[in-house]
Enzyme design. Structure first.
Site, PDB file in Angstrom:
ATOM      1  N   CYS A 233      -9.517  31.307  36.592  1.00 32.48           N
ATOM      2  CA  CYS A 233     -10.439  32.262  35.963  1.00 32.48           C
ATOM      3  C   CYS A 233     -10.731  33.406  36.922  1.00 32.48           C
ATOM      4  O   CYS A 233     -11.579  33.286  37.810  1.00 32.48           O
ATOM      5  CB  CYS A 233     -11.734  31.573  35.544  1.00 32.48           C
ATOM      6  SG  CYS A 233     -12.950  32.688  34.794  1.00 32.48           S
ATOM      7  N   CYS A 236     -14.294  34.753  36.823  1.00 31.88           N
ATOM      8  CA  CYS A 236     -15.280  33.878  37.464  1.00 31.88           C
ATOM      9  C   CYS A 236     -15.282  34.055  38.979  1.00 31.88           C
ATOM     10  O   CYS A 236     -16.335  34.109  39.616  1.00 31.88           O
ATOM     11  CB  CYS A 236     -14.975  32.413  37.153  1.00 31.88           C
ATOM     12  SG  CYS A 236     -14.909  31.996  35.413  1.00 31.88           S
ATOM     13  N   ASP A 237     -14.092  34.128  39.567  1.00 32.30           N
ATOM     14  CA  ASP A 237     -13.976  33.936  41.011  1.00 32.30           C
ATOM     15  C   ASP A 237     -13.399  35.107  41.782  1.00 32.30           C
ATOM     16  O   ASP A 237     -13.375  35.092  43.008  1.00 32.30           O
ATOM     17  CB  ASP A 237     -13.111  32.698  41.276  1.00 32.30           C
ATOM     18  CG  ASP A 237     -13.669  31.451  40.614  1.00 32.30           C
ATOM     19  OD1 ASP A 237     -14.899  31.349  40.509  1.00 32.30           O
ATOM     20  OD2 ASP A 237     -12.880  30.593  40.190  1.00 32.30           O
TER      21      ASP A 237
END
Length: 442
Positions: A233, A236-237
């Site tokens: 992701c 997300c990161d």
């Protein structure tokens, strides 16, 4: 019931999995303290230290004990262990609200297909119970900008679209419940639907709209470094690896989108694709080539990732790649033209497709293909989404191995709800006619 423990969640802005974690606790009625690390270096370093070096969000703590990221938290929720930690179970480990309830229609999944089915089913007075699954909101919650969903000329974020659809479904009478369907027993009617938490429901009809999960490569270093520089992701990161060189693996829309997104943070983004041609639509390929011209993205075709090197303490150090101009290099390791080489990157993002979440239908008699996608149009009711087991329907990425678009998932969700409604009405008519015949015989 015991006193509620202290729950802490480290999050970041534009983090779909962070939203999933918060929603999980909210739906359990559990209060939590949120620490958003975006733009706060000191708080970020605190999170990394408490999370044993992990540079990913969310990170969840219960009474100071590290639970982990979204996957770890969801796994504990699936087994019921999270409820025990939160004091939501009675003495002896039995759920406080462990009851068997009958529902007219149960929908597995809250992606676009499941939520569309919920809207249509609720409007037809079928009062659907919608089980959210281990990835509430589905794959669209990982998309920052949905530019091609009809009706939104300026685009809309995936999480916003999903939340709007959830609210719409609730307004029409659908009930959404956090949980994961573990097994469907089709040997009896009504169907018996067992959740991982131990709760059991019966249902006259079931719509499988449980989506698909991100695939991984199964290569050395992947599992050990997941969350320490390896991710599925980017939204997300990606921000945690600012100014690093980053590698995106894949050649479809998801890979192109993630690579484009990561240019906000990376020094250079590299795309490794095992073929010569990309599978992505022209829109995404054009966007990537614009970034290539700007020097933000470099493309490595006919190249595969075979190993990730690093440690939990230091993160990803470098990767090993193989390249062969004929394509599919790992199938040509004995070819003298295959080149193996090490490559320095600080983060790896996998965007190599998905596997349909249909394991819970094993043993029902529902037909699937070799990869687990449901076969539909096999039932007796005439509906296009009915499986070969009457009363079980499929919609979205559990069926669609080709288009895999939000709008086609919505279309199938609509079809499944209409097909299920027709099936339920036919069952009721048959039951009524049987009762009349019995009365006449008497």
């Amino acid at each position: 019931m015991s006193e509620q423990p202290r729950v802490e969640i480290y999050t970041k802005t534009q983090c779909p999995y962070c939203e999933k974690a918060k929603t999980l606790f909210e739906e359990k009625g559990v209060a939590y303290e949120e620490y958003n690390v975006t733009g706060d270096e000191e708080l970020f370093e605190e999170m990394v230290e408490r999370a044993d070096g992990r540079k990913t969000a969310p990170e969840v703590f219960v009474d100071g004990e590290l639970i982990g990221g979204w996957d770890d938290t969801a796994a504990l929720a699936e087994t019921g262990e999270l409820d025990e930690m939160l004091g939501l179970v009675a003495d002896g480990g039995e759920p406080v609200d462990d009851v068997v309830e009958h529902r007219r229609l149960l929908i597995a999944g809250t992606g676009i297909a499941g939520l569309t089915a919920a809207i249509y089913a609720a409007r037809s007075n079928n009062e659907p119970l919608v089980i959210e699954g281990d990835e509430p909101g589905g794959q669209l919650t990982l998309t920052t900008d949905v530019a091609n969903y009809p009706g939104f000329p300026d685009g809309i974020s995936g999480p916003d679209l999903v939340e709007n659809m959830k609210e719409q479904a609730r307004q029409f009478g659908a009930e959404l419940k956090n949980g994961i369907v573990e097994r469907v027993d089709a040997s009896t009617r009504p169907f018996r639907v067992e959740l991982a938490s131990g709760d059991v429901y019966t249902a006259d009809a079931v719509i499988a709209a449980s989506g698909a999960s991100a695939r991984t490569l199964g290569i050395p270093g992947e599992d050990d470094l997941m969350g320490y520089g390896v991710s599925t992701c980017a939204t997300c990161d990606g921000a945690f690896f600012r100014d690093e060189d980053m590698l995106v693996v894949g050649g479809g829309d998801a890979a192109m989108e993630e690579a484009t997104f990561l240019t906000k943070f990376a020094d250079t983004v590299y795309i490794a694709h095992r073929r010569e041609e990309f599978r992505a639509e022209d829109y995404w390929i054009d966007r990537v080539h614009e970034k290539v011209e700007d020097g933000e993205i470099e493309i490595m075709k006919n190249t595969e990732l075979v190993e990730i090197h690093g440690s939990k303490e230091a993160g990803v150090d470098h990767v090993t790649l193989v390249r062969n101009e004929k394509g599919h290099p790992t199938d040509r390791l004995d070819d003298p033209e295959t080149e193996e080489f090490d490559f320095d990157v600080g983060a790896v993002f996998l965007a190599i497709g998905h596997t349909p979440n249909t394991d819970y239908l094993e043993g029902t008699g529902v037909e699937t293909d070799a990869e687990g996608y449901l076969s539909t149009q096999g039932g007796t009711g005439g509906g296009q989404t009915e499986t070969d087991v009457p009363g079980i329907f499929g919609a979205g990425d559990v069926v669609d191995y080709h288009y895999q678009q939000a709008v086609t998932a919505a279309g199938m969700g609509c079809q499944a709800a209409i097909d299920a409604d027709g099936y339920l009405e036919s069952v009721e008519r048959a039951a009524a006619e049987g009762s009349e015949a019995t009365a006449a015989d008497d």
